[in-house]
Design a protein around this motif. Structure first.
Motif, short mmCIF file in Angstrom:
data_model
loop_
_atom_site.label_atom_id
_atom_site.label_comp_id
_atom_site.label_asym_id
_atom_site.label_seq_id
_atom_site.Cartn_x
_atom_site.Cartn_y
_atom_site.Cartn_z
N LEU A 1 -33.49 24.19 -24.62
CA LEU A 1 -33.89 24.67 -25.94
C LEU A 1 -34.78 23.63 -26.64
CD1 LEU A 1 -33.46 27.05 -27.91
CD2 LEU A 1 -31.55 25.77 -28.87
N LEU A 2 -34.41 22.38 -26.56
CA LEU A 2 -35.22 21.32 -27.17
C LEU A 2 -36.57 21.16 -26.46
CD1 LEU A 2 -32.42 18.62 -27.68
CD2 LEU A 2 -33.67 19.81 -29.49
N ARG A 3 -36.52 21.21 -25.14
CA ARG A 3 -37.73 21.00 -24.36
C ARG A 3 -38.74 22.12 -24.54
NH1 ARG A 3 -36.47 21.67 -18.35
NH2 ARG A 3 -36.53 23.82 -19.11
N ASP A 4 -38.28 23.36 -24.57
CA ASP A 4 -39.19 24.51 -24.59
C ASP A 4 -39.63 24.89 -26.00
OD1 ASP A 4 -38.80 24.52 -21.89
OD2 ASP A 4 -37.29 26.14 -21.93
N ASN A 5 -39.00 24.33 -27.03
CA ASN A 5 -39.33 24.73 -28.41
C ASN A 5 -39.61 23.51 -29.26
OD1 ASN A 5 -38.58 27.83 -28.49
ND2 ASN A 5 -36.96 26.77 -27.33
N ALA A 6 -40.37 22.60 -28.71
CA ALA A 6 -40.66 21.36 -29.41
C ALA A 6 -41.32 21.65 -30.75
CB ALA A 6 -41.57 20.47 -28.56
N GLY A 7 -40.80 21.10 -31.80
CA GLY A 7 -41.34 21.26 -33.13
C GLY A 7 -40.90 22.51 -33.83
N LEU B 1 -33.54 9.38 -22.32
CA LEU B 1 -34.93 9.87 -22.39
C LEU B 1 -35.32 10.18 -23.82
CD1 LEU B 1 -34.99 12.26 -19.28
CD2 LEU B 1 -35.86 9.92 -19.46
N TYR B 2 -34.38 10.75 -24.56
CA TYR B 2 -34.66 11.07 -25.97
C TYR B 2 -34.92 9.77 -26.76
CZ TYR B 2 -32.61 15.68 -24.90
OH TYR B 2 -32.32 16.91 -24.36
N ARG B 3 -34.12 8.73 -26.47
CA ARG B 3 -34.31 7.46 -27.17
C ARG B 3 -35.68 6.87 -26.85
NH1 ARG B 3 -28.55 6.04 -24.93
NH2 ARG B 3 -27.19 6.88 -26.60
N LEU B 4 -36.05 6.97 -25.57
CA LEU B 4 -37.33 6.42 -25.16
C LEU B 4 -38.49 7.15 -25.84
CD1 LEU B 4 -38.58 4.32 -23.24
CD2 LEU B 4 -38.72 6.12 -21.50
N ALA B 5 -38.32 8.47 -26.02
CA ALA B 5 -39.37 9.28 -26.65
C ALA B 5 -39.28 9.24 -28.17
CB ALA B 5 -39.26 10.74 -26.17
N GLY B 6 -38.25 8.65 -28.71
CA GLY B 6 -38.09 8.60 -30.16
C GLY B 6 -37.76 9.95 -30.76
N SER B 7 -37.13 10.83 -29.98
CA SER B 7 -36.87 12.19 -30.46
C SER B 7 -35.41 12.42 -30.87
CB SER B 7 -37.25 13.20 -29.36
OG SER B 7 -36.50 12.96 -28.18
N VAL B 8 -34.63 11.34 -31.00
CA VAL B 8 -33.23 11.51 -31.39
C VAL B 8 -32.87 10.48 -32.45
CG1 VAL B 8 -32.41 9.97 -29.54
CG2 VAL B 8 -30.84 11.63 -30.54
N VAL B 9 -32.07 10.92 -33.40
CA VAL B 9 -31.45 10.04 -34.39
C VAL B 9 -29.95 10.11 -34.16
CG1 VAL B 9 -30.97 9.68 -36.83
CG2 VAL B 9 -33.27 10.28 -36.10
N GLU B 10 -29.31 8.93 -34.03
CA GLU B 10 -27.88 8.88 -33.73
C GLU B 10 -27.10 8.34 -34.93
OE1 GLU B 10 -27.00 7.43 -29.61
OE2 GLU B 10 -29.16 7.05 -29.59
N ILE B 11 -26.09 9.08 -35.30
CA ILE B 11 -25.18 8.66 -36.38
C ILE B 11 -23.79 8.56 -35.76
CG2 ILE B 11 -24.19 9.24 -38.63
CD1 ILE B 11 -26.70 10.89 -39.18
N ARG B 12 -23.28 7.33 -35.69
CA ARG B 12 -22.03 7.10 -34.98
C ARG B 12 -20.96 6.54 -35.93
NH1 ARG B 12 -22.37 7.82 -29.65
NH2 ARG B 12 -24.47 8.06 -28.74
N ALA B 13 -19.83 6.15 -35.32
CA ALA B 13 -18.69 5.71 -36.12
C ALA B 13 -19.07 4.52 -37.00
CB ALA B 13 -17.52 5.35 -35.22
N ALA B 14 -19.88 3.61 -36.48
CA ALA B 14 -20.25 2.43 -37.26
C ALA B 14 -20.96 2.81 -38.55
CB ALA B 14 -21.13 1.50 -36.42
N GLU B 15 -21.81 3.85 -38.48
CA GLU B 15 -22.52 4.29 -39.69
C GLU B 15 -21.63 5.12 -40.61
OE1 GLU B 15 -25.02 2.82 -36.84
OE2 GLU B 15 -23.95 4.71 -36.52
N LEU B 16 -20.66 5.81 -40.05
CA LEU B 16 -19.79 6.66 -40.85
C LEU B 16 -18.62 5.89 -41.48
CD1 LEU B 16 -19.63 9.79 -38.52
CD2 LEU B 16 -20.89 9.58 -40.66
N ALA B 17 -18.30 4.71 -40.89
CA ALA B 17 -17.20 3.91 -41.44
C ALA B 17 -17.51 3.47 -42.86
CB ALA B 17 -16.95 2.70 -40.55
N PHE B 18 -16.51 3.46 -43.70
CA PHE B 18 -16.69 3.09 -45.10
C PHE B 18 -16.89 1.59 -45.23
CE2 PHE B 18 -14.95 6.63 -48.00
CZ PHE B 18 -15.51 7.60 -47.20
N THR B 19 -17.82 1.20 -46.07
CA THR B 19 -17.94 -0.20 -46.45
C THR B 19 -16.86 -0.53 -47.48
OG1 THR B 19 -19.44 0.27 -48.27
CG2 THR B 19 -20.43 -0.07 -46.09
#
Length: 822
Positions: free
Chosen positions: A90-96, A114-132
């Motif tokens: 779905l991502l590959r065939d419907n870019a944009g 591959l997504y990281r290499l292409a810059g096509s993914v943003v990752e939000i993980r536990a470290a970002e979701l943890a409360f300061t």
């Protein structure tokens, strides 16, 4: 999140309870973009909505130029490879045209690299979701909980910023009066937190992964090789990286290449669950971990796990074999090790365990218990075959030296210390460099014993060497202790300026770690202030020294403190209290055959001389074991002279620099007084000049304040000596000479200290002016009874029966300026 949806894929991946769904809802409510948003929720029974995904391209292309944001919420469902392939296509065939927001508890089977290499993914993980900490504080305030910054920080550390954990903590804190206790008691192995972790995390794991979690939870930091030892299965770094991307609350440890750690509450929960499910497995796992840590050069962790397994004997072997018994007594880890071995049972029967008990006894200053344990070690070593116990034998030698040095027999102490020192030198240089603790302990004992013997040069050399060892080891607390004792040696020896410098170095060394200053450094400063005539400064330091924490040097330091305190009491005219102080210190110190023990006796005899009781002073010295010491001989000589008797031996100058400066100055003062009595004024002047020349560089004023009565007239405030040697006037707090008395000269009690208090000196001056009792009371703003009390004390202390006799004696003793000319 809003910026992330501008890329083809936004991956929100974190374990349960990190607020992923709440984040989606908040974003959807505030999303400002023009794209259509469609939600897809995976079924709990595992059915994948592949048909929905296949129909999405048609719905997108049916609307020209419209962009679709597809939110896929996986809940607690694991994405299958088939569904992952559908997302990828779905991502590959419907870019944009299609942007996917994927919310999951574990990473999906997608080519994320591959997504990281292409810059096509943003990752939000536990470290970002943890409360300061700030976010945790805001959450608490929303629940009407006002916590201090420290309490919020502790709560954040306890939960690792896990939002669900913070919510459970807020529930626990509601309506509680002691939030600190609630935070301390907040754990992951009970209550709502444990129930949540069981149902949402542990029960959701495959059997093999569940086993891995339970078996590795006993360690604080999981490494691949350690995990293999604990699980019996192959585990590499990629395996741990994969786990950290799943619903297992394990994350990389910052600053390590291959270390991973469980979230604190989850670790507590897993350990409790392990004990519940397999109580017999946990000790075996701890023993395995202990062996692994020991083999990999991590003895502290090995000790911790051996104790957790109940294997105290093995823990003691790790301490003596891989660390050093000395770390229970000195070094940055001593408090941690003392806490670890606090529960060591008396029943553990091994030489290593007995050594640990002996060392812990010394921490508690229990010399008797230490000696008994060392005896038990020797008995066990005799029964065992020789060899393989060198560490035990070396430990016994050092601990025995410490025990002996805390006793009264100085010569036996020195012998034990030298024996332990020789045994340490026979060991390998590598071991000595790696484990400096034993050398620090022996150097401390040796320096202390040499000070007691009066061998100041050797004591200073030893303490300086110990300070260098401590500095090389980075042990600032030990460095401060050595410098403090060195400052005390310098002060007692009479090197007052150097003592101040070294005490400042001790203060600087202590300040690097904590606001801690050794008692020895404080007493050294008090000694200097007393010898230089700064009584207020000395009294402040005496109070600080009395409040300082005890150390193994305390017996020596407390004796030195007693000397300072008694000298201050004498300066205030409290002769009886000063004598009581010295007698109590002498009884506590015990031995009188060493220099320090005899110093207490000598000062007691000097008090008797100040009370014009030379016979009693001589008796005190003659009945002491150190009567042949230089200070004792001086007192005997002075006592004979003041009693009108011929001294037994001729007094010769003390020129040996190993003798304290005070004794050297006293020697010349006694000779000066003797010359005055013999009518040899020329020689008396030369002797006094020698005393002044010796004392001037160090501003040593006290011997002149306590000088024999024959010298008091020469040392009177308005005399030639005072004019020629203005340094004899003790400086005030601002560094200038203290205020003048009513006759235009410095106040007598600050220059020539007799047995009168400052108030009694003031009354004595008024008596010399022939004021009546009522006039004195009016001038001093005190009652008539107070003046009468002062007069009675003056008459008693000056051995006078009438006021005019007391004034005449005061003129003779130099306690008052010269009689005014008629």
């Amino acid at each position: 999140m809003s910026r992330g949806v501008q890329r083809p894929l936004t991956l929100v991946s974190a374990p349960a309870g990190f607020g992923k769904t709440m984040l989606l809802d908040s974003w959807a409510a505030l999303y400002p973009g023009s794209a259509a948003v469609r939600h897809v929720t995976l079924d709990a029974d595992g059915q994948q909505p592949s048909a929905v995904l296949r129909s999405l391209p048609d719905s997108v292309y049916g609307r020209d130029h419209e962009v679709l944001v597809l939110v896929v919420d996986c809940g607690d469902v694991t994405i299958t490879p088939e569904f992952g392939q559908s997302l990828h296509r779905l991502l590959r065939d419907n870019a944009g045209r299609i942007h996917i927001v994927l919310v999951t508890r574990s990473d999906p089977p997608l080519p994320l690299h591959l997504y990281r290499l292409a810059g096509s993914v943003v990752e939000i993980r536990a470290a970002e979701l943890a409360f300061t900490t700030d976010e945790a504080a805001a959450l608490m305030r929303r629940h009407s909980l006002e916590l201090s910054e420290a309490q919020v920080a502790e709560l954040r550390d306890r939960t690792g910023g896990w939002p669900a954990g913070l919510m459970f903590a807020a529930m626990n804190l509601a309506d509680k009066t002691d939030p600190e206790q609630v935070i301390r008691d907040f754990r992951g192995d009970s209550g709502n937190v444990a129930a949540y972790l069981m149902t949402e995390v542990l029960d959701a794991q495959p059997a093999q992964l569940r086993e891995f979690l339970l078996r590795t939870c006993i360690v604080d930091e999981v490494r691949p090789a350690l995990a293999e030892a604990l699980t019996g299965r192959v585990c590499d770094l990629r395996s741990l990286q994969f786990l950290s991307q799943g619903n297992s609350f394990i994350q990389p440890v910052p600053g390590t290449a291959d270390g991973y750690g469980y979230q604190p509450l989850f670790r507590e929960f897993l350990r409790a669950q392990l004990l519940f499910e397999r109580p017999t497995v946990a000790p075996a796992l701890h023993r395995t971990a202990a062996a692994w840590f020991a083999q990999n050069g991590l003895p502290l962790e090995a000790i911790h796990h051996a104790i957790a397994a109940g294997d105290w004997s093995q823990a003691a072997q790790y301490l003596l074999g891989d660390l050093s018994f000395a770390e229970l007594l000195v070094g940055c880890r001593r408090r941690q090790l003392s806490a670890l071995f606090a529960g060591l049972p008396d029943e553990v029967d091994s030489p290593e365990a007995a050594v640990v008990r002996a060392a812990r006894a010394l921490v508690a200053f229990d010399v008797g218990r230490c000696t008994a344990e060392l005896g038990a070690v020797r008995d066990q070593l005799v029964r065992q075959l020789p060899g393989g116990r060198h560490a035990v034998g070396s430990a016994v030698g050092v601990l025995q030296a410490i025990c002996t040095s805390l006793g009264e027999d100085v010569e036996a102490s020195l012998s034990a210390v030298l024996s332990a020192e020789a045994e340490l030198r026979a060991g390998s240089p590598e071991s000595a460099a790696e484990h400096p603790g034993p050398r620090l302990l022996v150097a401390g004992c040796k320096g202390r014993v040499l000070l007691q013997r009066g061998d100041f040069a050797a004591a200073l050399a030893t303490l300086t060497e110990g300070a260098a060892i401590a500095a090389d080891a980075g042990d600032h607390e030990a460095l401060a202790e050595f410098l403090g004792m060195a400052a005390l040696v310098e002060a007692i020896w009479g090197h007052l300026r150097r003592a101040v410098e070294v005490a400042a170095e001790a203060t600087a060394a202590a300040g690097r770690e904590a606001p801690y200053l050794p008692q020895s450094a404080i007493v050294a400063q008090a000694w200097v202030h007393t010898d230089q005539g700064d009584r207020p400064g000395a009294e402040d330091l005496v109070q600080r020294a009395a409040e300082a924490a005890p150390t193994h040097d305390s017996r020596v330091v407390v004796a030195a403190l007693a000397l300072v305190r008694a000298r201050l009491l004498r300066a205030d005219g409290d002769i009886d209290l000063a004598a009581a102080e010295l007698r109590a210190a002498s009884n506590s110190y015990g031995a009188q055959d060493d220099w320090l023990g005899q110093a207490l006796v000598v000062d007691e005899a000097k008090l008797l001389l100040a009370q014009h009781r030379p016979e009693q002073a001589a008796t005190v010295i003659e009945e002491s074991e150190g009567r042949d010491q230089a200070g004792s001989l001086l007192v005997l000589h002075r006592a004979a002279a003041e009693a009108g008797e011929r001294p037994v031996t001729r007094l010769t100058p003390v020129t040996d620099r190993i003798v304290p400066l005070e004794t050297q100055v006293d020697n010349w003062l006694v000779q000066a007084a003797e010359s005055i009595s013999a009518g040899d004024t020329g020689r008396s002047g030369r002797c006094l000049e020698r005393a002044l020349r010796l004392a001037a560089p160090e501003r040593l004023r006290r011997p002149f304040a306590e000088a024999p009565p024959a010298l008091r007239k020469l040392l009177q405030p308005a005399g030639d000596v005072m004019r020629q040697h203005p340094w004899l006037s003790a400086p005030g707090p601002d560094g200038r000479t203290r205020a003048a008395g009513r006759w235009g000269v410095p106040a007598p009690d600050l220059l020539v200290t007799a047995s009168l208090t400052s108030k009694e000196h003031e009354v004595l001056e008024y008596l010399a002016e022939l004021l009546t009792t009522e006039e004195i009371a009016s001038t001093m703003y005190v009652s008539v009874n107070t003046v009468r009390s002062h007069v009675r004390s003056i008459l008693r202390k000056l051995s006078a029966s009438r006021r005019n006799e007391a004034v005449r004696r005061a003129w003779e003793l130099g306690l008052l300026p010269s009689r005014p000319e008629p």
